[in-house]
Write a protein that holds these residues in place. Structure first.
Motif, short mmCIF file in Angstrom:
data_model
loop_
_atom_site.label_atom_id
_atom_site.label_comp_id
_atom_site.label_asym_id
_atom_site.label_seq_id
_atom_site.Cartn_x
_atom_site.Cartn_y
_atom_site.Cartn_z
N GLU A 275 0.89 -1.13 -0.24
CA GLU A 275 -0.06 -0.15 0.51
C GLU A 275 0.40 1.38 -0.04
OE1 GLU A 275 -3.37 -2.02 2.34
OE2 GLU A 275 -2.35 -0.40 3.40
N LYS A 276 1.96 1.22 0.73
CA LYS A 276 2.84 2.30 0.95
C LYS A 276 3.99 2.54 0.10
CE LYS A 276 2.01 2.91 5.95
NZ LYS A 276 2.79 2.51 7.28
N SER B 284 -5.98 8.89 1.05
CA SER B 284 -5.11 7.88 1.81
C SER B 284 -4.38 9.28 2.51
CB SER B 284 -4.45 6.80 0.56
OG SER B 284 -5.66 6.05 0.01
N THR C 228 -2.24 3.23 6.20
CA THR C 228 -3.01 2.74 5.45
C THR C 228 -4.36 1.46 5.70
OG1 THR C 228 -1.68 0.89 5.04
CG2 THR C 228 -1.23 3.14 3.48
#
Length: 449
Positions: A98-99, A278, A283
């Motif tokens: 995600e990051k 986001s 996250t």
């Protein structure tokens, strides 16, 4: 219906396992179990869950033989069903999935875009290993696979284990149909007969009727156009990201008001919006680790300490009831109608016959029979062709150990703005996944002029 079944849950250390065990225990009248095993390659994590599951079984069905093991032979011998929900790399790797894309202003999500591609590259080998264990020790068993990302895993099983008894399934459409039933004031989604097509996390409902044949679509559409998939009387969930997802369906729906969309389409239609809302430092993976993971492990510890579930807050996983429906359909030849991920093979007339599509199927003892969809509109066809190409390229990259094909897959994803950004993300993902992905061979690139 006299036979009792033997089941192994692969991914026994998952935070979803206790809810699935409760769901199985709640359905013993319809689907009797004689033996329930947990299998995981992380013994410490599985033990936290297994101790609580053992108490739950002793309280509700002490005759069920229970075992938690890290030994494949012990786990997969003499079983009828393998219920697989593994997460290779656990939440630590999901956090990076995600990051890393968010660092480049690209959607950071578990199953969509670069994060889903990274997760897919990790999952393929793990799922194939489970299939091989099953076929070695219980060759007549069925695997019900709901490991993510289901689309990439399904394509890998089609290519690499084409004769295996594996059914790839997903609970997201079930969760949305539960909400549709609430919107309509129905007691259960099972009061609805649906037609749906697409890829996993990438599909549309085209018809929803009640059992008398009355059209329920207009009422649901009117509600979704105003409120998304949030029933009027629903309290907001603790996890804000899910509230946002169900609300966002309003905008996703507007692109084709003749159908009702899967919520995951938000990542492909509105990627900039998804990035803007986001937090690159916190996250969904962090939300889960801080929330559900701590909660489930804490509750399991409480159950083990008390040797009682009397004060437990762990709930039956109602969404997972579709797993029992599927197992029953295979065991008892019930002809249950279910959404499954299957090879297209003409089900969608004007689409790649080798694509793994998500469509309603009639399920009996010999597996699924897909219900014909016919021709689909250009809008959906174009979107699906692009996305299925991403999934196929990922599997080809894994088979061929090809950096080039993985770069192509990322570039083709609708969530990624250009090939340069795709390469930057890929290079970071390669480094992050060096312990999980096959080593990728990079073709000799010509120097820039």
């Amino acid at each position: 219906m006299n036979k009792s079944y033997s089941i192994v849950i692969a991914g026994g250390g998952s935070t979803f396992t206790p809810g699935i065990v409760l769901m199985l225990l709640d359905n013993l009248d319809d689907f009797p179990i004689s033996r329930l095993k947990l299998y995981d390659n992380d013994e410490e994590r599985q033990n936290k869950i297994a101790g609580a599951c053992e108490v739950l079984i002793k309280e509700r069905a002490p005759y069920i033989e229970f075992l938690a093991t890290t030994d494949p032979k012990e786990a997969f011998s003499e079983v009828d069903f393998v219920m697989a929900h593994i997460r290779v790399g656990k939440y630590a790797m999901r956090e990076l999935d995600e990051k890393i894309p968010l660092k480049y202003g690209v959607v950071g999500q578990e199953t969509c875009g670069p994060g889903g591609i990274a997760y897919g590259m990790r999952s393929i080998g793990g799922v194939l290993e489970l299939i091989d264990f099953m076929e070695t020790y219980s060759p007549d068993a069925w695997m019900l696979n709901y490991s993510n990302p289901a689309a990439i895993v399904a394509e890998a099983t089609r290519r690499l284990r084409p004769t295996s008894k594996v059914l790839n399934i997903c609970d997201m459409p079930i969760g949305i149909e539960d909400r549709m039933a609430q919107i309509l004031g129905l007691s259960s989604r099972k009061e609805m007969i649906v037609r749906y097509y697409g890829l996993n996390h990438f599909g549309w409902w085209t018809s929803i009727c009640d059992k008398a044949g009355n059209d329920l679509m207009p009422a649901i559409k009117e509600h979704v156009g105003k409120f998304g998939y949030i029933p009027k009387n629903e309290q907001e969930q603790a996890e804000a990201s899910w509230n946002d997802t169900f609300k966002k369906a309003r905008e996703v729906y507007q692109l084709d008001p003749d159908t009702l969309p899967n919520t995951y389409l938000q990542y492909y239609f509105y990627p900039d919006d998804m990035v803007k809302k986001s937090n690159p430092d916190f996250t969904r993976a962090n939300e889960v680790m801080e929330g559900r993971e701590k909660f489930i492990f804490g509750e399991c510890e409480k159950i083990v300490r008390a040797q009682s579930s009397a004060d437990s807050q762990i709930k039956i996983d109602d969404h997972a009831s579709y797993i029992v429906d599927l197992a029953r359909a295979l065991a008892y030849n019930t002809g249950e109608r279910m959404l499954l991920i299957v090879e297209n093979n003409g089900t969608i007339e004007n689409f790649d016959p080798t694509a793994m599509v998500e469509v309603p199927c009639i399920v009996g003892k010999n597996g699924p029979e897909p219900i014909t969809v016919g021709r689909i509109p250009q809008f959906q066809k174009g979107l699906m062709e692009q996305q299925v190409s991403v999934e196929k390229l990922v599997v080809e990259a894994w088979i061929e150990k090809s950096y080039q094909k993985l770069w192509q897959a990322l570039t083709l994803s609708q969530t990624v703005p250009n090939a340069r950004t795709a390469k930057l993300i890929l290079d970071d993902l390669v480094e992050a996944n060096k312990d999980y992905w096959p080593p990728l061979a990079e073709k000799n690139l010509q120097p820039s002029l």
